[in-house]
Each structure stands twice: as C-alpha cells, then as structure tokens.
Write an enzyme that holds these catalytic residues in place. Sequence first.
Site, PDB file in Angstrom:
ATOM      1  N   HIS A 196      26.034  26.679  86.208  1.00 41.73           N
ATOM      2  CA  HIS A 196      25.874  25.895  84.977  1.00 41.73           C
ATOM      3  C   HIS A 196      24.689  24.954  84.985  1.00 41.73           C
ATOM      4  O   HIS A 196      24.485  24.237  84.010  1.00 41.73           O
ATOM      5  CB  HIS A 196      27.122  25.043  84.731  1.00 41.73           C
ATOM      6  CG  HIS A 196      28.264  25.821  84.164  1.00 41.73           C
ATOM      7  ND1 HIS A 196      28.449  25.963  82.811  1.00 41.73           N
ATOM      8  CD2 HIS A 196      29.259  26.506  84.753  1.00 41.73           C
ATOM      9  CE1 HIS A 196      29.525  26.703  82.599  1.00 41.73           C
ATOM     10  NE2 HIS A 196      30.043  27.050  83.754  1.00 41.73           N
ATOM     11  N   LYS A 244      26.435  14.221  72.354  1.00 37.06           N
ATOM     12  CA  LYS A 244      26.533  14.924  73.633  1.00 37.06           C
ATOM     13  C   LYS A 244      26.551  13.859  74.706  1.00 37.06           C
ATOM     14  O   LYS A 244      26.280  12.687  74.417  1.00 37.06           O
ATOM     15  CB  LYS A 244      25.338  15.864  73.826  1.00 37.06           C
ATOM     16  CG  LYS A 244      23.978  15.197  73.505  1.00 37.06           C
ATOM     17  CD  LYS A 244      22.818  16.156  73.644  1.00 37.06           C
ATOM     18  CE  LYS A 244      22.693  17.125  72.500  1.00 37.06           C
ATOM     19  NZ  LYS A 244      22.790  18.509  72.883  1.00 37.06           N
ATOM     20  N   ARG A 245      26.869  14.213  75.951  1.00 38.69           N
ATOM     21  CA  ARG A 245      26.810  13.218  77.004  1.00 38.69           C
ATOM     22  C   ARG A 245      25.428  12.550  76.997  1.00 38.69           C
ATOM     23  O   ARG A 245      24.419  13.181  76.673  1.00 38.69           O
ATOM     24  CB  ARG A 245      27.084  13.875  78.368  1.00 38.69           C
ATOM     25  CG  ARG A 245      28.543  14.261  78.580  1.00 38.69           C
ATOM     26  CD  ARG A 245      29.471  13.075  78.501  1.00 38.69           C
ATOM     27  NE  ARG A 245      29.308  12.207  79.633  1.00 38.69           N
ATOM     28  CZ  ARG A 245      30.174  12.074  80.642  1.00 38.69           C
ATOM     29  NH1 ARG A 245      31.299  12.749  80.648  1.00 38.69           N
ATOM     30  NH2 ARG A 245      29.928  11.250  81.622  1.00 38.69           N
ATOM     31  N   LYS A 265      18.637  14.984  78.441  1.00 43.26           N
ATOM     32  CA  LYS A 265      18.908  15.325  77.040  1.00 43.26           C
ATOM     33  C   LYS A 265      18.025  14.514  76.081  1.00 43.26           C
ATOM     34  O   LYS A 265      17.956  14.801  74.905  1.00 43.26           O
ATOM     35  CB  LYS A 265      20.392  15.110  76.727  1.00 43.26           C
ATOM     36  CG  LYS A 265      21.324  16.092  77.465  1.00 43.26           C
ATOM     37  CD  LYS A 265      22.783  15.804  77.152  1.00 43.26           C
ATOM     38  CE  LYS A 265      23.781  16.655  77.913  1.00 43.26           C
ATOM     39  NZ  LYS A 265      24.034  17.967  77.271  1.00 43.26           N
ATOM     40  N   THR A 291      26.160  23.960  73.986  1.00 40.89           N
ATOM     41  CA  THR A 291      27.079  24.608  73.046  1.00 40.89           C
ATOM     42  C   THR A 291      27.165  23.772  71.775  1.00 40.89           C
ATOM     43  O   THR A 291      27.494  24.311  70.715  1.00 40.89           O
ATOM     44  CB  THR A 291      28.488  24.784  73.653  1.00 40.89           C
ATOM     45  OG1 THR A 291      28.900  23.537  74.232  1.00 40.89           O
ATOM     46  CG2 THR A 291      28.502  25.874  74.706  1.00 40.89           C
ATOM     47  N   LYS A 308      27.561  24.858  67.784  1.00 39.43           N
ATOM     48  CA  LYS A 308      28.562  24.329  66.849  1.00 39.43           C
ATOM     49  C   LYS A 308      27.885  23.790  65.596  1.00 39.43           C
ATOM     50  O   LYS A 308      28.361  23.999  64.479  1.00 39.43           O
ATOM     51  CB  LYS A 308      29.372  23.220  67.517  1.00 39.43           C
ATOM     52  CG  LYS A 308      30.215  23.692  68.699  1.00 39.43           C
ATOM     53  CD  LYS A 308      30.842  22.483  69.401  1.00 39.43           C
ATOM     54  CE  LYS A 308      31.071  22.717  70.862  1.00 39.43           C
ATOM     55  NZ  LYS A 308      31.328  21.464  71.595  1.00 39.43           N
TER      56      LYS A 308
HETATM   57  C1  LIG Z   1      30.533  20.903  72.538  1.00 41.20           C
HETATM   58  C2  LIG Z   1      30.858  19.615  73.158  1.00 41.20           C
HETATM   59  C3  LIG Z   1      30.034  19.109  74.164  1.00 41.20           C
HETATM   60  C4  LIG Z   1      28.782  19.812  74.641  1.00 41.20           C
HETATM   61  O1  LIG Z   1      27.711  19.420  73.815  1.00 41.20           O
HETATM   62  P1  LIG Z   1      26.184  19.742  74.206  1.00 41.20           P
HETATM   63  O2  LIG Z   1      25.456  19.313  72.973  1.00 41.20           O
HETATM   64  O3  LIG Z   1      26.099  21.222  74.413  1.00 41.20           O
HETATM   65  O4  LIG Z   1      25.851  18.962  75.395  1.00 41.20           O
HETATM   66  C5  LIG Z   1      30.367  17.901  74.728  1.00 41.20           C
HETATM   67  N1  LIG Z   1      31.455  17.216  74.318  1.00 41.20           N
HETATM   68  C6  LIG Z   1      32.261  17.673  73.346  1.00 41.20           C
HETATM   69  C7  LIG Z   1      33.441  16.865  72.937  1.00 41.20           C
HETATM   70  C8  LIG Z   1      32.000  18.890  72.734  1.00 41.20           C
HETATM   71  O5  LIG Z   1      32.822  19.346  71.782  1.00 41.20           O
END
Ligand SMILES: *Cc1c(COP(=O)(O)O)cnc(C)c1O
Length: 822
Positions: free
Chosen positions: A366, A557-558, A563, A665, A669
Amino acid sequence: MKSQPTSNPIRVGTGVDELRQAFLDNLTCALGRLRTFSSTHDYYLALALTVRDHVVFRAVGNVEEGMAKGIRRVAYLSAEFLPGPHLANHLLNLGITEAAREALGGLGIDLDVVLAAEVEPGLGNGGLGRLASCYLDSLATVGVQSIGYGIRYEFGIFQQSIRDGWQVESADKWLQGGNPWEIHRPGVAREVKFGGHTETWVDDCGRSRVRWVPAFVIRGEAYDTPISGYESDICTLMRLWKAEAGESFDFEAFNHGDYYRAVEQKVDSENLSKVLYPNDELHRGKELRLKQQFFFTSCALQDMLRVHQMSGGTPDNFHEGWAVQLNDTHPAVAVAELMRLLVDEQAIGWTRAWEITCKTFSYTNHTLLPEALEKWPVAIFGGLLPRHLEMIYEINSRFLDEVRRTFPGDGDKVARLSLIDESGPRYVRMAHLACAGSHTINGVAALHSDLLQQTVLADFAALWPEKFTNVTNGVTPRRFVALANPGLAGLLARHAGKDWPGNLDELLALEACVKDAGFRHEWREVKLANKRRLAAVIASRTGIEVSPDSLFDVQVKRIHEYKRQHLNLLHILSLYLAIKRDPKAPVVPRTFIFGGKAAPGYFMAKRIIRLVTAITALVNEDRDVAGRITVVFFPNFNVGNAHYVYPAAELSEQISLAGTEASGTGNMKMSLNGALTIGTLDGANVEIREAVGEENFFLFGLTTPEVAARKSGGYRPRDLYEADPVLREVINFLANGGLGGDPELFRPLVYNLLDSDPYLALADFRSYLEAQRRVGELWSDPDAWTTCSVLNVARMGRFSSDRAVREYCQRIWKVNAKPVNA
Ligand SMILES: *Cc1c(COP(=O)(O)O)cnc(C)c1O
C-alpha cells in the site's frame, strides 16, 4: 443431507407488518424497554437487532453451503476495517429501506432519525481500512464465500475536535452504548502464545521436532459482524478478535497467593486489543503493535485450519481450502505462523509446508513511503516470537540460496533482498517476508504497481517478475453513491436504469443525456441540494455559514505532508491577498472545505490543521473577502461524515506529490459523486483521468520522473521563493504574522518549505495556481461544468470495488465470482 436453517416468519419476514412486529418484539424482549420510555437510541438498537436477524439468518445458511461444497474461501486479513454505519447499508442491500420506513412511520418514528443514532466502528485510520471494508462488501455482493479477519479494538481511531484552532483528541468509546451488530462467540476462541523459548524433541516416528514454550498465552475470542451483499443471497462475516487472559493466566500467581499480580496479568492481556494505533503511513515500531499483529493473525490462521478440517480438508491441502490476502504487511507474520502451525504442530515436512504456504498467501503493498515500511528490531521480534524468528532465519537461508543461484556473485543483491536488514542494527523486514511467502504481490494502482517494481521491491521484481501484478483499488457504489447521495441515485436510476449499483458500467448510458438541458438542470439541482445539506451540517458543527451558491472545493483525507494540504492553503492565501490588493480580482466565490485527522504525534500535520483554522479566522471575518472565499475545517472526518461531504463536493483536491499516494480512494468517491478533480499524475488519478477524459480533469504538477530529476538535481525551494513574487508574498505573509496571533506559530511550516520542502509543494505551486485559474473559469460556465461532471460519473464504472474484487478472484485467489448480470 444439508439442514436448512429455519426461523420464525415474523423474525425474518420482509413485509411492513412483520418488520414492525419484529421491531416491537426486540424493543420489549431483547432490550426490555417500554415504548413510552424508549429513546431514539433504543429504537436504533431494536431496528438493528431486527435487521441483524435477517443478515445472520443468511450468514448461517452460507456457512453450511460452503462446508457442503468444500469450495475455496477467501480470507482477507487486515489490521484495520472502517465499515461505517451498518444499519442503512443492510437495509439497502436487503431492499427493505422503504418497508422499514413505513413500519416505523406507522409507529410515529422517523427512520432517518433512527439511522442517525448509530455510532460507527472506527477500527481503521483511513484509506487502507476503508478499502478492506469496501472489499468485504463487494465479496458478499459478487457471491464469494469469504471472511474478513481483524482486531476488535475497544477504542478505535480517536475522536477529533477543534479547540482554540488546535486538534484535540478524545477516546473513541464506540462500544459504550452497546454494539448490536456483533455476535460474541466465547466458544470460538484461540490461544496465542508469546515469548519464552523453543526446545527440540524427538517424536514417536523418530523425527526431530521443535516445541515453543511460551512465557504467556493470550486468548482470542471471536466477535462476528455480518456483512451483507447488494441484492445477494450471500452474507459473510467480519470476524474480529478480542484479547482475553489465557486459561492459565493466573495459575502460578494464584498458587503463590499473589492475587494482585494475577489480576495485573489479566489486565495486561486484555490491553492487547484495547486501542488502534492512530498513525497512518507511519511505522513506529512499538512492541504492543507487533503483539496485536501476531495476535489476530494467529487467531485467524488457527480458525481457518479448524474450518478447513471441519469441511473435510487436511493441513496438507490447506491452500485448496483458503486463499489468504495480506492487506499490507500488518499481517505478514502470518507467513511464519502458518509455517509453524504446519511444521511444528502438524508435522508436515519443511519443503511441503513452504509449498502450501506460498500457495496460500498473496500480498497487497500500500505504500512507497520509506517511513511506512514495517521492520522490527530482531531483539523485539525474537523476544516476543522466538520460534518465528528461527523460522524466518530458516526461510531466509533457503531463500538467499535461491538468490545466489539466480544472481551468482552479487553479494549486494543478497543483502538487499535478505529478510533481515543487516546494514546497521538488525531488523526483520516484513515486506520481504510477505514477498517471499506469497504467490502474488500487487500494488493498488497502475502507477503504484510500476513504481513498486522500480523502487522498494525492484530486487524482488527482478527475481520473480511473474509474481507481480496490479489491481487498481475501487470503492463500493452502494455506500458512497446509493446511500450517501440518494438524490443522485434517483437520477441515475431514471436515466441509466436501476441496475447501476450492482453493475456500475451501466452509468455509461448517462453520456447520451449530457446534451439534454433539462437533464443538466436536474443534475445541478441534485448537487445544490447536497451542498445545502452539507452547509447545514457545517453550520451546526462549526457555526460557520457557507453559501451553497459558491464552488465547494474539498480536501478531506488524513492530514499528511505528502498529501499537501499546505499547497491548497498557499493557493487560498494567494486568492486572499489578490482580493485584498484588488477588490475586482477575478475570483469565483468558493468555499474551501478541509477535513481529516492528524496522527497525535505528527507535529507538522497538527500545524497544518492549525494553519487551516487560522486562515478560517482570517478569511471568514474579513469584510473585504466576505462572500468570495470561505474556509472551513470540518471536524472528525469519518465514514458517517463522509456521507455528507463527498456528495456535496464540486472540486476534488487530489494534489499529492506524484509518486507518493499509492492509489487514493477519496478521489474515486468524489468523481463518482460528480466532482471534477484537480490533481497530479499520482496513484489512481492517472487512471481516473484516462477514464473520464483529460478534458474533464484539471491536471497540474510534476510527473514522477520529473520529481526524481528535480530531487537529484539538488532541489532548492528557496530559489523558487526568490523568483516568484506571488509565492514570496504568500510566504512572507505567513512568516511575518499576517495571520495574527503568535508570529512564531507557522515558522516551522515556513522554514520547512523554504529549507527542505520534502514534497515539492513550492515546485508545483505555479502549475497548481494555473490549474485553479482554469477551475474558476470553467465554473463560471455552469453548462460546461455540468457536462464535465456528468461525464465524470458516466465513465467511473471501473472504479467500483466489485470490479477490483472480481480481478482478485480471477487472477489471484482463483475462486469463482458470480457473473456480472446474474
Ligand atoms: C475514502 C476515505 C479515506 C481515504 O481518502 P483518500 O482521499 O484516498 O486519502 C479516508 N477516510 C475516510 C473516512 C474515507 O471514507
């Protein structure tokens, strides 16, 4: 003869009257509540128990079916799962949402209010855990007998709040109100050994064997959470292990009359599964973490062996009964544990045991970030798992013999490939163990899989090219579109047919609608409604009023330097300063929405949050920019909150430095919910852009080879600062206390950018600003924007986790999924 499970027709009936009766029965009999005294939470529990009956009933049927057929099952081993609220998802999957609404409505209870009472299990940090949950959802949906194994953390990822602009963490007591979804199975328990030493002995057949004499034993008890699939007969399990004191924990201490020491040992044992480590993409090397990893892995493998034997298998054909996926290296010790179970406990010869092991496991990598690669000091590893260390030495010695045969005379290569890092203090390299013991190794996006083979796993790729493959991540369209965005879901069903949640390629039909002005109007109305819904949530959580008529620019995101939330912030400051200088500056009205947790010990990430909130205060209170730019930090970003955020996003910020985000991901979304992406050529952005069309994606930034060139050419961020007046103005503003308060506050961020800028934010600044200018331009033409938005959704079909899981089934696990339109 197979026995069909049976149940009371009321208990598992799907009509409105049956659901209502089952709900009332549960309220009275299971919860002991009188209706007059019931709270919303009681209603939630009663409905959850009602729905649980339906899914468990199916799960029980599946187990028997799988046993009877003796088919190969999939075990997904993951230290993290981030399922999100279960109730609404099951209702959707079972097709009983409207029946449940009516059943409760007849009692004067609002289903949506009840759904909102659920506390989500935050048993993961972010993307990796959420991916595991999307895959369990899709495995059940495509009809594969499968199980997810993990840890039942008593405290999940911390709850985040903002106080005086800073992140404040508090414990996530998710079990406090009771968890109606899990079934505790005290009878399904495994003993897990730790510490001690090993001995050799000779068995009845005269063979030399090894026995592990542990220092202590911890008991793992199973807690099963049913996982339903969309319109699927299959229901699977997420089986999480809780640590309890072993049978004999107190034996010695009690015998010596040392009651307090005995109790202390019990408490110690139970601490193992207490808390999830809150670091995303960072390996901290804490011993308790290794204990957690071995604990759930060992429980899982023992469990699989038992199931395998109960269905008529033998240890010798274990790999025919189970395909085991390692979600990152967190469960990689499984390779050594399966060897130990086969060799020491089942008396299978080494060569055969190794063959079985390699045919069982496959490994998903990952990350390429060096600080995230797990390695354990040999002393810690051997202290906790002495037998496994011996086995790893033996695996390594045989493995390195093979390496020497393949690459004679290449001592450097041997050192680089070794399972033991001996360049300084000695470490066990978990990724190397996973690679050696797996038949297939995959990255999570095309670019990531390529880079993996060129960088961190290059020597393995040269040795075993046939083991490497790519499976690009996916997300479940049920949760992230159908549930989170009911407005869009309705529109999709009307224009692309009702089958899209189970067959996302159907969305291609939307392309034909894009020229229809009425359709585009409906599309905008859906987005506007989602923005209003999010605005209301933001107002209630933060007190900040945002205008639904502004462009919703979202980065959730985190929080991590790679990032580059700070790059986004530099852009915001550039807009702010532009407006201050010239009130007529062409800036479209925007609301910048940030969300995400920072690891509690991550200094820079916490400063970045502090910077967001400082800019929030600056911008939102300045009359000169009022109505033009608004900045919000949405606290406690989790799956439940994601349901509000993703559907309201118009611009998706996917701005990591090329070569750092394995896949992402969140990018999928948001695009699936009609946001346009501003992004670098990183992770799955590359494939998203290919799929939706480059004209429907705002690209900027250095490419991976350009990043490498910049770094090797001696990157000097200060030169960029000197040369670019806009950048200079923004940085000076930050450094010289433009944000008010303590001018020292943001100096560490500023100096980090000027002196090292490890993720090249300054190198991409110009190109990012230019892409943002194009964003503003396109947004000013609503029809053109809407067209891009529709085309994004229409072309995102391949990013369904169903597609990803089918690829794993076909190419890696060799199990049959049901065909797409079945
Ligand atoms: C999808 C998701 C992530 C991952 O987000 P990235 O933008 O790909 O880092 C992190 N936290 C939650 C709650 C998510 O639903």
